[in-house]
Design an enzyme around this catalytic site. Sequence first.
Site, PDB file in Angstrom:
ATOM      1  N   ASN A   9       0.864  -1.177   0.000  1.00 44.17           N
ATOM      2  CA  ASN A   9       0.000   0.000   0.000  1.00 44.17           C
ATOM      3  C   ASN A   9       0.901   1.227   0.000  1.00 44.17           C
ATOM      4  O   ASN A   9       1.476   1.578   1.024  1.00 44.17           O
ATOM      5  CB  ASN A   9      -0.893  -0.045   1.254  1.00 44.17           C
ATOM      6  CG  ASN A   9      -1.720   1.214   1.423  1.00 44.17           C
ATOM      7  OD1 ASN A   9      -1.795   2.052   0.523  1.00 44.17           O
ATOM      8  ND2 ASN A   9      -2.346   1.351   2.587  1.00 44.17           N
ATOM      9  N   LYS A  11       0.138   4.259  -0.322  1.00 44.44           N
ATOM     10  CA  LYS A  11      -0.498   5.459   0.264  1.00 44.44           C
ATOM     11  C   LYS A  11      -0.239   6.684  -0.639  1.00 44.44           C
ATOM     12  O   LYS A  11      -0.176   6.536  -1.860  1.00 44.44           O
ATOM     13  CB  LYS A  11      -0.005   5.666   1.702  1.00 44.44           C
ATOM     14  CG  LYS A  11      -0.168   4.392   2.536  1.00 44.44           C
ATOM     15  CD  LYS A  11       0.002   4.585   4.007  1.00 44.44           C
ATOM     16  CE  LYS A  11      -0.187   3.242   4.696  1.00 44.44           C
ATOM     17  NZ  LYS A  11      -0.146   3.326   6.148  1.00 44.44           N
ATOM     18  N   HIS A  95      -9.568   1.244   4.665  1.00 44.55           N
ATOM     19  CA  HIS A  95      -8.306   1.373   5.405  1.00 44.55           C
ATOM     20  C   HIS A  95      -8.537   2.305   6.607  1.00 44.55           C
ATOM     21  O   HIS A  95      -9.307   3.254   6.525  1.00 44.55           O
ATOM     22  CB  HIS A  95      -7.227   1.941   4.482  1.00 44.55           C
ATOM     23  CG  HIS A  95      -5.864   1.906   5.104  1.00 44.55           C
ATOM     24  ND1 HIS A  95      -5.451   2.860   6.003  1.00 44.55           N
ATOM     25  CD2 HIS A  95      -4.853   1.020   4.995  1.00 44.55           C
ATOM     26  CE1 HIS A  95      -4.224   2.563   6.414  1.00 44.55           C
ATOM     27  NE2 HIS A  95      -3.841   1.441   5.818  1.00 44.55           N
ATOM     28  N   GLU A  97      -6.896   4.665   7.773  1.00 43.22           N
ATOM     29  CA  GLU A  97      -6.663   6.090   7.502  1.00 43.22           C
ATOM     30  C   GLU A  97      -7.885   6.715   6.835  1.00 43.22           C
ATOM     31  O   GLU A  97      -8.217   7.872   7.068  1.00 43.22           O
ATOM     32  CB  GLU A  97      -5.392   6.261   6.649  1.00 43.22           C
ATOM     33  CG  GLU A  97      -4.133   6.033   7.488  1.00 43.22           C
ATOM     34  CD  GLU A  97      -2.946   5.500   6.719  1.00 43.22           C
ATOM     35  OE1 GLU A  97      -2.914   5.585   5.486  1.00 43.22           O
ATOM     36  OE2 GLU A  97      -2.021   4.974   7.389  1.00 43.22           O
ATOM     37  N   GLU A 167      -5.619  -4.998  10.389  1.00 43.02           N
ATOM     38  CA  GLU A 167      -4.592  -3.982  10.620  1.00 43.02           C
ATOM     39  C   GLU A 167      -4.876  -3.258  11.926  1.00 43.02           C
ATOM     40  O   GLU A 167      -5.638  -2.279  11.939  1.00 43.02           O
ATOM     41  CB  GLU A 167      -4.581  -2.976   9.472  1.00 43.02           C
ATOM     42  CG  GLU A 167      -4.269  -3.587   8.124  1.00 43.02           C
ATOM     43  CD  GLU A 167      -3.643  -2.574   7.193  1.00 43.02           C
ATOM     44  OE1 GLU A 167      -2.546  -2.831   6.693  1.00 43.02           O
ATOM     45  OE2 GLU A 167      -4.240  -1.498   6.993  1.00 43.02           O
ATOM     46  N   GLY A 173       2.290   2.167  10.820  1.00 41.71           N
ATOM     47  CA  GLY A 173       3.242   3.265  10.692  1.00 41.71           C
ATOM     48  C   GLY A 173       3.932   3.631  11.993  1.00 41.71           C
ATOM     49  O   GLY A 173       4.616   4.649  12.078  1.00 41.71           O
ATOM     50  N   SER A 213       3.225  -2.234  10.298  1.00 39.01           N
ATOM     51  CA  SER A 213       4.677  -2.296  10.504  1.00 39.01           C
ATOM     52  C   SER A 213       5.296  -3.640  10.129  1.00 39.01           C
ATOM     53  O   SER A 213       6.220  -4.116  10.800  1.00 39.01           O
ATOM     54  CB  SER A 213       5.033  -1.919  11.948  1.00 39.01           C
ATOM     55  OG  SER A 213       4.617  -0.598  12.225  1.00 39.01           O
TER      56      SER A 213
END
Length: 251
Positions: A9, A11, A95, A97, A167, A173, A213
């Site tokens: 991904n 991003k 996702h 985010e 996730e 991250g 991660s």
Amino acid sequence: MRIPIIAGNWKMNMTTKQALELVKGIHYSFKNPGNVEVIVAPTALLTKTVADAVLGSYIRVAVQNVYHKDSGAFTGEISAVMAKDVGADYAIIGHSERRQYFGETDESVNLKVKSCFANNIIPIVCVGETLQERESGQLHKVIGQQVVRGLHGLNPKEAADVVVAYEPVWAIGTGKTATGQEAEEAHFLIRSLLTEMFGTPMAEKIRILYGGSVKSENAKELLSFPNIDGALVGGASLKVQDFIGIIQGLH
Ligand code: PGA
């Protein structure tokens, strides 16, 4: 029986030049990945460029989001029809985010998942709890709602094809990875929910990826667990050697 998936991904990263260098690098340094599906998810602006560059190779392309309508007056959005048209075979949906910054809900996820299937795109549906939810004992409730609502109403064929990505928000991250055991427990929970929804034969076919991660250093351990069928990789998907190291963790 389940073919593993390693998906990158990207991003909101990568210019055209960087994107082309990255996919060429993956392809040149890793000719035969074996029994694995390798997916990259560039910005939608580069879907076609990347899809054209990897045509005929083992690398498949995903978009990072779609809107649930096929076309119309929805300024700034892209549809599953458009994603398919420019060469995407997968779409990352829901996702964290997008849930956190762009108001994505389980209901919008469900509409998007259905739009993907209607247009021959396989959705990779992301679920995961925040640290606060985990620490207050809400893991089962949160994951349960996201899975049940997000995947509501799929037919058996769609259920077998859908990909789920677990996730944990606190691991994205941050450099903090769930331990293999923590991830496996969540994946087992998700597989149990899928079994309740779709029955054992379908649930056994669904790939459940771990994300948060993932690096070449921890991939091998994570991927060794029975319910972890691959990885959705953010930061470590942006460099050839890091991404390849994760694919090698499968062997
Ligand atoms: P990360 O991101 O690997 O950088 O933690 C994973 C993701 O957000 O899909």
